[in-house]
Motif scaffolding. Structure first.
Motif, short mmCIF file in Angstrom:
data_model
loop_
_atom_site.label_atom_id
_atom_site.label_comp_id
_atom_site.label_asym_id
_atom_site.label_seq_id
_atom_site.Cartn_x
_atom_site.Cartn_y
_atom_site.Cartn_z
N SER A 4 0.88 -1.40 -0.03
CA SER A 4 -0.04 0.07 -0.14
C SER A 4 0.77 1.24 0.05
O SER A 4 2.08 1.23 0.37
N THR A 5 0.28 2.42 -0.40
CA THR A 5 1.04 3.68 -0.19
C THR A 5 1.42 3.87 1.18
O THR A 5 2.64 4.31 1.23
N GLN A 6 0.74 3.63 2.10
CA GLN A 6 1.29 3.89 3.54
C GLN A 6 2.41 3.00 3.72
O GLN A 6 3.34 3.55 4.66
N ASP A 7 2.27 1.81 3.43
CA ASP A 7 3.68 1.02 3.62
C ASP A 7 4.95 1.49 2.76
O ASP A 7 5.91 1.51 3.41
N ILE A 8 4.67 1.95 1.66
CA ILE A 8 5.97 2.46 1.06
C ILE A 8 6.25 3.74 1.70
O ILE A 8 7.61 3.96 2.00
N LEU A 9 5.34 4.49 2.02
CA LEU A 9 5.82 6.05 2.90
C LEU A 9 6.46 5.36 4.12
O LEU A 9 7.59 6.18 4.48
N TYR A 10 6.09 4.53 4.72
CA TYR A 10 6.63 4.14 6.32
C TYR A 10 7.97 3.65 5.82
O TYR A 10 8.79 4.07 6.73
N HIS A 11 8.21 3.05 4.99
CA HIS A 11 9.72 2.23 4.41
C HIS A 11 10.53 3.34 4.08
O HIS A 11 11.71 3.51 4.63
N LEU A 12 10.02 4.30 3.45
CA LEU A 12 10.78 5.69 2.90
C LEU A 12 11.36 6.34 4.22
O LEU A 12 12.24 6.74 4.33
N ARG A 13 10.31 6.60 5.21
CA ARG A 13 10.66 7.30 6.41
C ARG A 13 11.64 6.59 7.03
O ARG A 13 12.84 7.12 7.81
N VAL A 14 11.74 5.13 7.19
CA VAL A 14 12.59 4.60 7.86
C VAL A 14 14.13 4.42 7.16
O VAL A 14 15.15 4.77 7.84
N ILE A 15 14.03 4.35 6.06
CA ILE A 15 15.34 4.60 5.23
C ILE A 15 15.89 5.93 5.44
O ILE A 15 17.06 6.14 5.67
N GLN A 16 14.87 7.12 5.25
CA GLN A 16 15.56 8.45 5.68
C GLN A 16 16.17 8.24 7.00
O GLN A 16 17.13 9.21 7.14
N HIS A 17 15.54 7.93 8.03
CA HIS A 17 15.91 8.12 9.37
C HIS A 17 17.20 7.32 9.49
O HIS A 17 18.24 7.83 10.29
N GLU A 18 17.44 5.97 8.77
CA GLU A 18 18.59 5.35 8.91
C GLU A 18 19.82 6.19 8.14
O GLU A 18 20.87 6.29 8.92
N ARG A 19 19.39 6.64 6.99
CA ARG A 19 20.58 7.45 6.41
C ARG A 19 20.93 8.49 6.99
O ARG A 19 22.14 9.20 7.31
N ARG A 20 20.05 9.34 7.89
CA ARG A 20 20.40 10.51 8.32
C ARG A 20 21.10 10.41 9.62
O ARG A 20 22.08 11.14 9.93
N GLU A 21 21.11 9.36 10.34
CA GLU A 21 21.97 8.69 11.43
C GLU A 21 23.23 8.77 10.99
O GLU A 21 24.19 9.21 11.81
N PHE A 22 23.46 8.40 9.90
CA PHE A 22 25.06 8.03 9.39
C PHE A 22 25.61 9.35 8.66
O PHE A 22 26.73 9.73 9.14
N VAL A 23 24.71 10.13 7.98
CA VAL A 23 25.32 11.30 7.33
C VAL A 23 24.77 12.64 7.52
O VAL A 23 25.03 13.61 7.00
N GLY A 24 23.57 12.71 8.46
CA GLY A 24 23.13 14.01 8.66
C GLY A 24 23.94 15.04 8.99
O GLY A 24 23.74 16.24 8.48
N LEU A 25 25.01 15.04 9.84
CA LEU A 25 25.79 16.13 10.41
C LEU A 25 26.69 16.37 9.21
O LEU A 25 26.98 17.48 8.92
N LEU A 26 27.41 15.42 8.48
CA LEU A 26 28.08 15.75 7.33
C LEU A 26 27.49 16.51 6.18
O LEU A 26 28.02 17.42 5.78
N ALA A 27 26.08 16.07 6.18
CA ALA A 27 25.21 16.79 5.04
C ALA A 27 25.04 18.17 5.63
O ALA A 27 25.20 19.27 4.73
N ARG A 28 24.67 18.42 6.72
CA ARG A 28 24.39 19.87 7.22
C ARG A 28 25.75 20.58 7.16
O ARG A 28 25.57 21.81 6.67
#
Length: 104
Positions: A4-28
């Motif tokens: 479902s669209t909700q499932d896809i959006l949930y997985h995208l949020r999880v991916i974004q959160h995991e990515r931000r943990e690794f690279v958030g400070l460097l990207a900022r």
């Protein structure tokens, strides 16, 4: 089985959160150093297309660069990534007639 669209959006949020943990400070730090404007101009060029801002697109770019080049997600990579990203954004701005950088 289709998701479902909700499932896809949930997985995208999880991916974004995991990515931000690794690279958030460097990207900022890259955004600050290169004086990248707020907005979404970079999303179609260096992001996957679902990012909500230039910062998120740069997070995606940093994650991909570090992963592809087998670099640690660490501030020691900032100088090299700044040089590469400045060239990438400069080319995008020139080819697409965009203004991504903040001015004084």
């Amino acid at each position: 089985m289709p998701q479902s669209t909700q499932d896809i959006l949930y997985h995208l949020r999880v991916i974004q959160h995991e990515r931000r943990e690794f690279v958030g400070l460097l990207a900022r730090n890259l955004c600050n150093e290169l004086r990248i404007k707020n907005g979404r101009e970079l999303v179609p060029y260096i992001g996957f297309g679902y990012e909500q801002s230039n910062l998120e697109a740069i997070e995606t770019w940093v994650y991909q660069m570090c992963t592809d080049m087998k670099l640690p997600f660490h501030s020691s990579q900032q100088e090299m990534l700044t040089c590469i990203l400045a060239d990438v954004i400069g080319c995008i701005c020139e080819q697409e007639n965009l203004n991504i950088f903040c001015r004084d």
